[in-house]
Scaffold this motif. Structure first.
Motif, short mmCIF file in Angstrom:
data_model
loop_
_atom_site.label_atom_id
_atom_site.label_comp_id
_atom_site.label_asym_id
_atom_site.label_seq_id
_atom_site.Cartn_x
_atom_site.Cartn_y
_atom_site.Cartn_z
N MET A 136 0.85 -1.18 0.00
CA MET A 136 0.00 0.00 0.00
C MET A 136 0.88 1.23 0.00
SD MET A 136 -3.15 0.86 2.58
CE MET A 136 -3.96 -0.65 2.15
N ASP A 137 0.53 2.22 -0.79
CA ASP A 137 1.32 3.44 -0.85
C ASP A 137 1.37 4.10 0.52
OD1 ASP A 137 1.63 3.00 -3.51
OD2 ASP A 137 0.02 4.34 -4.13
N ASN A 138 2.42 4.91 0.75
CA ASN A 138 2.53 5.60 2.03
C ASN A 138 1.39 6.56 2.27
OD1 ASN A 138 4.81 4.27 2.70
ND2 ASN A 138 6.22 5.94 2.23
N GLN A 139 0.83 7.07 1.21
CA GLN A 139 -0.28 8.00 1.37
C GLN A 139 -1.25 7.81 0.21
OE1 GLN A 139 0.89 11.99 2.15
NE2 GLN A 139 -1.14 12.81 1.92
N ILE A 140 -2.52 7.56 0.55
CA ILE A 140 -3.55 7.36 -0.47
C ILE A 140 -4.65 8.38 -0.21
CG2 ILE A 140 -5.17 5.71 -1.48
CD1 ILE A 140 -3.43 3.52 -0.16
N ASN A 141 -4.87 9.27 -1.16
CA ASN A 141 -5.91 10.28 -0.98
C ASN A 141 -7.28 9.63 -1.10
OD1 ASN A 141 -4.21 12.47 -0.59
ND2 ASN A 141 -3.96 12.79 -2.78
N THR A 142 -8.15 9.95 -0.19
CA THR A 142 -9.48 9.37 -0.17
C THR A 142 -10.52 10.43 0.12
OG1 THR A 142 -9.37 8.87 2.18
CG2 THR A 142 -8.59 7.16 0.68
N ASN B 74 -9.76 14.71 1.12
CA ASN B 74 -9.71 15.29 2.46
C ASN B 74 -9.17 14.33 3.51
OD1 ASN B 74 -10.75 17.77 1.68
ND2 ASN B 74 -12.84 17.04 1.81
N ILE B 75 -9.22 13.03 3.23
CA ILE B 75 -8.75 12.05 4.19
C ILE B 75 -7.59 11.29 3.58
CG2 ILE B 75 -9.33 9.91 5.41
CD1 ILE B 75 -12.05 11.07 5.97
N ASP B 76 -6.51 11.16 4.34
CA ASP B 76 -5.31 10.46 3.89
C ASP B 76 -5.13 9.18 4.70
OD1 ASP B 76 -4.59 12.48 2.04
OD2 ASP B 76 -3.70 13.65 3.66
N ILE B 77 -4.60 8.15 4.04
CA ILE B 77 -4.26 6.91 4.71
C ILE B 77 -2.74 6.86 4.81
CG2 ILE B 77 -4.43 4.39 4.65
CD1 ILE B 77 -7.13 5.89 4.87
N VAL B 78 -2.23 6.74 6.04
CA VAL B 78 -0.78 6.72 6.27
C VAL B 78 -0.45 5.56 7.20
CG1 VAL B 78 -0.53 9.20 5.92
CG2 VAL B 78 -0.93 8.31 8.23
N PRO B 79 0.75 4.98 7.06
CA PRO B 79 1.16 3.92 7.98
C PRO B 79 1.21 4.44 9.42
CG PRO B 79 2.62 4.02 6.08
CD PRO B 79 1.77 5.25 6.03
N ALA C 19 -0.46 -1.71 10.47
CA ALA C 19 -1.51 -0.77 10.83
C ALA C 19 -1.41 0.55 10.07
CB ALA C 19 -1.48 -0.50 12.33
N TYR C 20 -2.56 1.16 9.89
CA TYR C 20 -2.68 2.43 9.17
C TYR C 20 -3.61 3.37 9.92
CZ TYR C 20 -0.79 -0.42 5.40
OH TYR C 20 0.00 -1.26 4.66
N LEU C 21 -3.39 4.66 9.68
CA LEU C 21 -4.27 5.69 10.20
C LEU C 21 -5.02 6.35 9.06
CD1 LEU C 21 -1.78 7.54 12.59
CD2 LEU C 21 -3.46 5.78 13.23
N ALA C 22 -6.27 6.68 9.30
CA ALA C 22 -7.03 7.55 8.39
C ALA C 22 -7.03 8.92 9.06
CB ALA C 22 -8.45 7.03 8.20
#
Length: 201
Positions: free
Chosen positions: A1-7, A11-16, A52-55
């Protein structure tokens, strides 16, 4: 999974998840889940059980989730429901000349949603539903390993049940819930026959 996925409209980013301190103030409103997230969750990550990831919305953490590799065992009834289109998770989109091989397999490749929790004030905004769809799309688009299903152990206690949420996200039960178990194992087909997808539109 990319380090950052725009969603969600960017407005919401997914980061490790790299800084565990941010979990100290995380509150899903479900006590047992919050205790785990602030405690043993870190051990699960550090001991390679999950990633794990954070939104995040700006600097605010709105959800946390974790993924693991898994395998799915299906009994004869599960396979019959999948093959005949009676399963609520959808009929797998497989070639006719692979069908017998597919249904003869003792187990199937899967990606497990090991944990998923949404910050209390963000619940009801379809963040969880969006994350499920994003995870499914990532599982379909990755080329590292084969993956046919999503799985989850949905929390099912007197305090809170996530079974209804996962059912609305296309998951179906993989077992009859044992009386002394706090979760229900569920699964979802990643590749559904195109005609069934069109029927949902």
């Amino acid at each position: 999974m990319d380090n950052q996925i725009n969603t969600i409209s960017g407005n919401i980013d997914i980061v490790p998840l790299e800084d565990f301190h941010c979990l100290n103030t995380f509150c899903s409103g479900i006590e047992s889940m919050d205790i785990f997230i602030r405690g043993d969750f870190r051990l699960s990550i550090e001991n390679h059980y999950c990633t794990a990831y954070l939104a995040k919305y700006g600097e605010e953490v709105v959800a946390v989730f974790a993924l693991s590799f898994d395998s799915l065992d299906l009994d004869t009834d599960d396979k019959d429901e999948l093959n005949t289109g009676l399963s609520s998770t959808g009929t797998p989109d497989i070639d006719w000349n692979y069908r017998d091989t597919f249904y003869a397999k003792p187990r199937y490749t899967a990606l497990d949603i090991a944990y998923l929790a949404v910050q209390k004030e963000w619940r009801g905004k379809r963040i969880g539903h969006y994350l499920i769809e994003m995870i499914a799309e990532q599982a379909r688009s990755q080329s590292f390993a084969g993956c046919q299903f999503l799985t989850v152990e949905a929390l099912a206690t007197s305090e809170y049940s996530a079974v209804g949420f996962y059912s609305r996200c296309g998951f179906t039960a993989n077992e009859v819930k044992p009386p002394n178990k706090d979760t229900l194992r569920m699964y979802r087909t990643l590749y559904v026959r195109e005609e069934e997808l069109n029927d949902e539109d």
